[in-house]
Design an enzyme around this catalytic site. Structure first.
Site, PDB file in Angstrom:
ATOM      1  N   ASP A   1       0.832  -1.211   0.000  1.00 59.49           N
ATOM      2  CA  ASP A   1       0.000   0.000   0.000  1.00 59.49           C
ATOM      3  C   ASP A   1       0.862   1.255   0.000  1.00 59.49           C
ATOM      4  O   ASP A   1       2.091   1.199   0.190  1.00 59.49           O
ATOM      5  CB  ASP A   1      -0.900  -0.037   1.249  1.00 59.49           C
ATOM      6  CG  ASP A   1      -2.238   0.647   1.036  1.00 59.49           C
ATOM      7  OD1 ASP A   1      -2.340   1.506   0.142  1.00 59.49           O
ATOM      8  OD2 ASP A   1      -3.175   0.314   1.779  1.00 59.49           O
TER       9      ASP A   1
ATOM     10  N   ASP B   1     -10.921   1.853  -3.092  1.00 59.67           N
ATOM     11  CA  ASP B   1     -11.440   1.554  -1.755  1.00 59.67           C
ATOM     12  C   ASP B   1     -12.964   1.560  -1.760  1.00 59.67           C
ATOM     13  O   ASP B   1     -13.590   1.131  -0.788  1.00 59.67           O
ATOM     14  CB  ASP B   1     -10.944   2.603  -0.741  1.00 59.67           C
ATOM     15  CG  ASP B   1      -9.567   2.252  -0.197  1.00 59.67           C
ATOM     16  OD1 ASP B   1      -9.076   1.143  -0.486  1.00 59.67           O
ATOM     17  OD2 ASP B   1      -8.991   3.091   0.519  1.00 59.67           O
TER      18      ASP B   1
END
Ligand code: GLA
Length: 714
Positions: free
Chosen positions: A450, A515
């Site tokens: 990430d 997301d």
């Protein structure tokens, strides 16, 4: 006249240069478009075709394959460089062109003897009509060369191409399609976020009014780079469009010492005469060739379970074991432990950088959980965010000098975190060692890598801007991890889809597309991403409702139907949903497994039926699986038909409906007889010519619904 052709299936590129060679006249890209026949080169010289109207240069110069600035051609230059203000610019006075028939490529060496600069270009046209362009800059002089700008590619399109489609967005809303008319003023997109970004994608699509999904000219380009970039489209004095893509350097960022070189990131550029779908297919093939799969080829993409939205930072070992057991029981194949597992990490304020298991949550480390997961027959994956550090961490307390910070400026945190200067060897070593320990000591086959903030105040080792070095450092670290652990797959995530590009894809295997798991939002996000990336590398998860990002709620069938064609996963706590939903999930996972080889290897087409119905097709004219998605309630009593122009118009197709019976069950009572047959699992026969012209009549569909049809040649 000297001509060099690169021919593909549907594309040709022609480079031309005058036999005698005008001074400052390197080869030009004379043509890039639909396939020309062998021997189809023009007989006249490029320069013979250009007028010298009043108030212009006495010879008709054209911008070259690497245009010079300030030497007669007033188009945007390929290079802006100087030596302390001297010897600015670049105009080749010598060149060589070396064709490579085996690779279907040409190598072009351009030299500016006066300014002592050399540029090497390599243009390769792959078997699926994508040009791979690389550019290397050499400083041949005795003094350093300050590089203000360097393009990775200079592309020339016919002037009739008048609309540019680019992608904008933000967190949880990536890949939003934006179309703008090209004019004589420059179209420009400059990314200064230090990462690929949610706001802009480093590429675009250019079309004209005749281009649709299935037909018409369609050009696309994509810079393989995960940092600051600049892309521009200008209109030349002959009406053509000049399209440039390259890294955007910060002031003073790139200085080449005497004898040094700089390899610019590649550009992938493609043309299709078959509309946006043709271009998409070209890019999918190029991206499939980019991914370096463990073992040389992709395994069937396993069903993921990602723990983030199910447990966030609340990790309890026994609960996670139970969670994993229940996930395995419904068919999950890879269990990924997201954020919250490492030393002191109980919320997003602390601990990034301290990459060892939290002793309170995992007193015996991660091994008990990892081995529980693998004993269930699932793969175990782990979340990391290597380039980041929280000021409240052991790492930062030990090495505050490792973060980017501009002297005398206020340091800005973002999600309470700072950015490590990955160009520093010590940072590289630390991060590699931490990852190496985890990967060597645990059965980890997957990393979710990430990156949750922009890169700011990037002051590098030498006091110069470090945005470039940051990306180069990231790539070097990824490459080192891949070499040491070649069987580990890596997902590129940056708060969802903030780092999706061909540069990072050369080191990774999946993108976390967004997301936002809201299926309605996902329809647009995914269709935008699919323009450049094939479905098997785009993560799509069935999320919890109400969605944590949008607050909306949709049925499980709709969520599953939208996620299914990509790389499917689950982002919810399968223990928290009711028995009914859990029972509904299993057939979706089974359907995914039965379809994935077809979904993830074939060609793809996107289309629209009208009345809020869009579709996407995967496979070939032999066998096609089509997802028909309604995104809003109907405006009409009858649905529009599904027209599939790629089908074979000379034969019958056997049509079946594949989605589980639960989907859209409330419409069963109003289905037309033909759709009752399909709903009951029986096949119907329809001629390919009818399907490709008139189309399959569609049933009434609920406001948010996905139907899945299979078409197979009989
Ligand atoms: C980012 C990712 C999420 C999740 C969190 C964890 O936002 O996009 O999927 O991994 O970080 O902090």
């Amino acid at each position: 006249m000297m001509n060099w052709f690169l021919h593909g299936h549907f594309t040709s590129l022609l480079l031309s240069a005058p036999e005698d060679g005008h001074l400052h006249q390197a080869p030009v890209i004379r043509y890039w478009g639909a396939r020309l026949p062998d021997g189809g080169a023009p007989t006249s010289a490029w320069s013979d075709e250009r007028a010298c109207p009043p108030s212009s240069l006495d010879i008709g110069l054209a911008p070259t394959v690497f245009p010079s600035g300030g030497f007669g051609d007033a188009s945007q230059p390929g290079l802006r460089a100087h030596r302390q203000g001297q010897q600015f610019g670049f105009a080749a006075d010598r060149y060589t062109v070396t064709p490579d028939a085996v690779a279907n490529a040409v190598r072009i060496q351009l030299q500016d003897s006066a300014n002592q600069i050399e540029v090497h270009l390599h243009l390769r046209l792959d078997a699926n009509d994508t040009l791979h362009i690389t550019t290397r800059l050499n400083n041949l002089g005795n003094a350093p060369l300050q590089v203000d700008a360097l393009t990775s590619a200079n592309l020339y399109l016919p002037g009739q191409l008048d609309t540019v489609h680019s992608f904008h967005g933000q967190w949880a809303n990536e890949f939003q399609w934006q179309s703008q008319a090209l004019a004589r003023t420059q179209w420009r997109q400059e990314n200064r976020t230090g990462r690929t970004s949610h706001q802009m994608f480093p590429g675009a699509v250019i079309t004209n009014a005749t281009t649709d999904w299935h037909s018409g000219p369609c050009y696309g380009a994509h810079l393989a780079w995960s940092g600051n970039f600049l892309q521009t489209v200008d209109t030349l004095d002959d009406g053509r469009r000049q399209w440039q893509l390259g890294v955007a350097f910060a002031p003073g960022e790139l200085e080449l010492p005497p004898g040094a070189s700089f390899e610019a990131p590649a550009v992938l550029a493609s043309f299709s005469p078959s509309g946006r779908n043709g271009l998409m297919q070209n890019f999918h093939a190029a991206m499939r060739a980019t991914v370096q799969w463990p073992g040389g080829r992709a395994t069937p993409r396993p069903v993921h379970l990602n723990t983030w939205e199910a447990v966030y930072f609340d990790h309890v070992l026994d609960d996670l074991k139970d969670f994993a057991s229940q996930a395995a029981s419904i068919g999950v194949e890879r269990f990924i432990l997201d954020d919250g597992w490492f030393h002191g990490r109980n919320d997003d304020h602390t601990s990034l950088g301290d990459w060892w298991p939290d002793a309170d949550k995992y007193p015996d480390g991660l091994a008990p959980l990892a081995s529980h997961v693998t004993a269930l027959g699932m793969q175990f994956g782990l979340w990391v965010e290597p380039e980041m550090v929280n000021p409240d961490s052991d790492l930062y307390r030990a090495h505050p000098e490792w973060v980017f910070a501009a002297p005398g400026k206020l340091q800005q945190t973002w999600r309470h975190q700072l950015v490590l200067n990955t160009a520093l060897p010590a940072v590289q070593d630390y991060l590699f060692d931490r990852l190496d320990v985890l990967l060597s000591s645990l059965p980890i086959s997957y990393l979710k890598w990430d990156m949750n903030r922009d890169v700011m105040q990037a002051v590098g080792i030498d006091g110069r801007a470090g945005y470039l070095g940051f990306v180069q450092g990231l790539y070097a670290l990824l490459a080192r991890v891949r070499i040491a652990h070649p069987n580990v797959e890596i997902e590129s995530c940056a708060s969802g889809g903030g780092r999706m590009d061909a540069g990072v894809l050369a080191h990774t295997h999946r993108f976390w597309t967004s997301d936002n798991t809201d299926a309605l939002s996902r329809v647009g996000i995914q269709r935008g991403a699919l323009q450049f990336f094939p479905p098997e590398i785009l993560g799509a998860h069935i999320g919890p409702v109400p969605y944590h990002t949008t607050g909306r709620t949709q049925s499980l069938d709709f969520r599953a139907g939208v996620a299914l064609p990509l790389h499917l996963g689950i982002e919810l706590d399968v223990r928290a949903i009711g028995d009914g939903e859990r029972a509904q999930l299993a057939p979706w996972l089974a359907l995914y497994k039965s379809l994935r080889s077809l979904l993830h290897q074939g060609a793809m087409w996107l289309g629209e039926c009208g009345d809020h119905i869009v579709w996407q097709a995967h496979g070939s004219a032999q066998v096609l699986v089509v997802f028909v998605t309604r995104t809003a309630p109907t405006e009409a009593r009858q649905s529009p038909p599904l027209v599939l122009p790629m089908l074979d118009a000379t034969t019958d197709y056997r049509v079946t409906r594949l989605d589980p019976p639960s989907i859209d069950a409330s419409n069963a009572g109003v289905d037309a007889p033909m759709h009752q047959t399909l709903r009951q699992g029986s096949a119907i026969a329809v001629h390919g010519a009818w399907l490709s012209e008139a189309g399959l009549p569609l049933p009434r569909m609920s406001g948010e619904a996905v139907h899945i049809y299979r078409f197979e040649k009989s």
